[in-house]
Design an enzyme around this catalytic site. Structure first.
Site, PDB file in Angstrom:
ATOM      1  N   LYS A  14       0.831  -1.213   0.000  1.00 58.83           N
ATOM      2  CA  LYS A  14       0.000   0.000   0.000  1.00 58.83           C
ATOM      3  C   LYS A  14       0.864   1.262   0.000  1.00 58.83           C
ATOM      4  O   LYS A  14       0.631   2.182  -0.778  1.00 58.83           O
ATOM      5  CB  LYS A  14      -0.922   0.032   1.242  1.00 58.83           C
ATOM      6  N   ARG A  88      -9.462   0.964   9.105  1.00 58.92           N
ATOM      7  CA  ARG A  88      -9.049  -0.382   9.496  1.00 58.92           C
ATOM      8  C   ARG A  88     -10.146  -1.101  10.281  1.00 58.92           C
ATOM      9  O   ARG A  88      -9.958  -2.262  10.655  1.00 58.92           O
ATOM     10  CB  ARG A  88      -7.800  -0.297  10.373  1.00 58.92           C
ATOM     11  N   ARG A 127      11.769  -5.532   4.342  1.00 54.11           N
ATOM     12  CA  ARG A 127      11.654  -4.084   4.542  1.00 54.11           C
ATOM     13  C   ARG A 127      12.567  -3.644   5.686  1.00 54.11           C
ATOM     14  O   ARG A 127      13.250  -2.630   5.597  1.00 54.11           O
ATOM     15  CB  ARG A 127      10.196  -3.716   4.849  1.00 54.11           C
ATOM     16  N   ARG A 140       9.789  -0.736  14.506  1.00 53.03           N
ATOM     17  CA  ARG A 140       9.876  -1.723  15.585  1.00 53.03           C
ATOM     18  C   ARG A 140       8.870  -2.848  15.424  1.00 53.03           C
ATOM     19  O   ARG A 140       9.010  -3.903  16.034  1.00 53.03           O
ATOM     20  CB  ARG A 140       9.592  -1.035  16.915  1.00 53.03           C
ATOM     21  N   ARG A 150      -0.186  -8.264  13.869  1.00 54.24           N
ATOM     22  CA  ARG A 150      -0.750  -7.295  12.920  1.00 54.24           C
ATOM     23  C   ARG A 150      -1.634  -8.011  11.883  1.00 54.24           C
ATOM     24  O   ARG A 150      -2.680  -7.503  11.500  1.00 54.24           O
ATOM     25  CB  ARG A 150       0.376  -6.515  12.234  1.00 54.24           C
TER      26      ARG A 150
HETATM   27  P1  AMP Z   1       0.861   0.842   9.155  1.00 53.67           P
HETATM   28  O1  AMP Z   1       1.986   1.793   8.927  1.00 53.67           O
HETATM   29  O2  AMP Z   1      -0.355   1.161   8.330  1.00 53.67           O
HETATM   30  O3  AMP Z   1       1.272  -0.600   9.033  1.00 53.67           O
HETATM   31  O4  AMP Z   1       0.387   1.049  10.672  1.00 53.67           O
HETATM   32  C1  AMP Z   1       1.278   0.800  11.745  1.00 53.67           C
HETATM   33  C2  AMP Z   1       0.506   0.676  13.055  1.00 53.67           C
HETATM   34  O5  AMP Z   1      -0.191   1.900  13.323  1.00 53.67           O
HETATM   35  C3  AMP Z   1      -0.572  -0.381  13.080  1.00 53.67           C
HETATM   36  O6  AMP Z   1      -0.052  -1.654  13.397  1.00 53.67           O
HETATM   37  C4  AMP Z   1      -1.494   0.154  14.178  1.00 53.67           C
HETATM   38  O7  AMP Z   1      -0.933  -0.061  15.448  1.00 53.67           O
HETATM   39  C5  AMP Z   1      -1.454   1.641  13.933  1.00 53.67           C
HETATM   40  N1  AMP Z   1      -2.493   2.087  12.976  1.00 53.67           N
HETATM   41  C6  AMP Z   1      -2.287   2.600  11.724  1.00 53.67           C
HETATM   42  N2  AMP Z   1      -3.444   2.930  11.138  1.00 53.67           N
HETATM   43  C7  AMP Z   1      -4.418   2.599  12.017  1.00 53.67           C
HETATM   44  C8  AMP Z   1      -5.832   2.659  11.976  1.00 53.67           C
HETATM   45  N3  AMP Z   1      -6.486   3.131  10.898  1.00 53.67           N
HETATM   46  N4  AMP Z   1      -6.518   2.233  13.071  1.00 53.67           N
HETATM   47  C9  AMP Z   1      -5.889   1.764  14.154  1.00 53.67           C
HETATM   48  N5  AMP Z   1      -4.552   1.662  14.259  1.00 53.67           N
HETATM   49  C10 AMP Z   1      -3.816   2.066  13.200  1.00 53.67           C
END
Ligand code: AMP
Length: 192
Positions: A14, A88, A127, A140, A150
């Site tokens: 993404k 999400r 990555r 992290r 995740r």
């Molecule tokens: P990402 O960079 O999209 O993989 O997001 C990293 C982390 O940020 C996720 O594992 C969640 O802990 C938090 N996070 C990002 N976007 C959301 C969202 N829309 N709702 C809840 N937590 C989020």
């Protein structure tokens, strides 16, 4: 102006595709993950609150991320918004619909990057290795252990959005296992 959601599990590509759309179409990437990582280093209360959740691979509260997106939707005069990593949850999806309607914006497509689970953990590990080799900060949560959490969060909370947007006839599925350039071409076709 086209507003789109990029949907898919962690490691689906993404962020990579969003960056390309920013460069090629002057779109604005709204990545809640990036915003939350920025918040954790900013020394704010919110940053401190979310740090542990990010590291554990859980989801931050709907209120926090909806608030972050609400703040960013004001900017205009660009090629459209790319929602990357948001929504999400179903609650976030409903909130996004309301926010867009209130601002007179439409959601033009929800693009799901379809990938094999087995490929994902390999991508995440790569990555982290690439970032380390380039001397960049390593996330992290890019470890096989946190990745599992995740991915579970994705299936439990986010995968239901596929049905949600399918029912709204907004969903387009793209093969996220294809070469990066082919994925970009497929997305470009959707955007017209
Ligand atoms: P990402 O960079 O999209 O993989 O997001 C990293 C982390 O940020 C996720 O594992 C969640 O802990 C938090 N996070 C990002 N976007 C959301 C969202 N829309 N709702 C809840 N937590 C989020």
């Amino acid at each position: 102006m086209k507003n789109i959601i990029l949907l898919g599990p962690p490691g689906a590509g993404k962020g990579t595709q969003a960056t390309r759309l920013v460069d090629s179409r002057d779109m604005v990437q709204l990545s809640t993950g990036d915003m939350l990582r920025a918040a954790r280093t900013s020394g704010t209360d919110m940053g401190r609150k979310v740090a542990a959740v990010l590291d554990a691979g859980g989801l931050v509260t709907d209120e926090i991320v909806i608030g972050l997106i609400d703040e960013k939707l004001a900017t205009s005069g660009h090629g459209g918004f790319i929602f990357d990593g948001f929504p999400r949850t179903l609650k976030q999806a409903d909130a996004l619909g309301e926010l867009l309607a209130r601002k007179g914006l439409t959601l033009d497509a929800v693009i799901e990057l379809v990938v094999d689970d087995e490929a994902l953990v390999g991508r995440i590990v790569k990555r982290a290795e690439d970032a380390r080799a380039a001397g960049q900060p390593v996330r992290r949560d890019d470890t096989p252990e946190v990745f599992e959490v995740r991915l579970r969060e994705y299936y439990k909370n986010t995968a239901p959005l596929i049905g949600y947007y399918w029912a709204k006839q907004s969903l387009v599925q793209i093969d996220g296992m294809a070469e990066m350039d082919d994925v970009s071409t497929a997305i470009a076709k959707v955007l017209g």
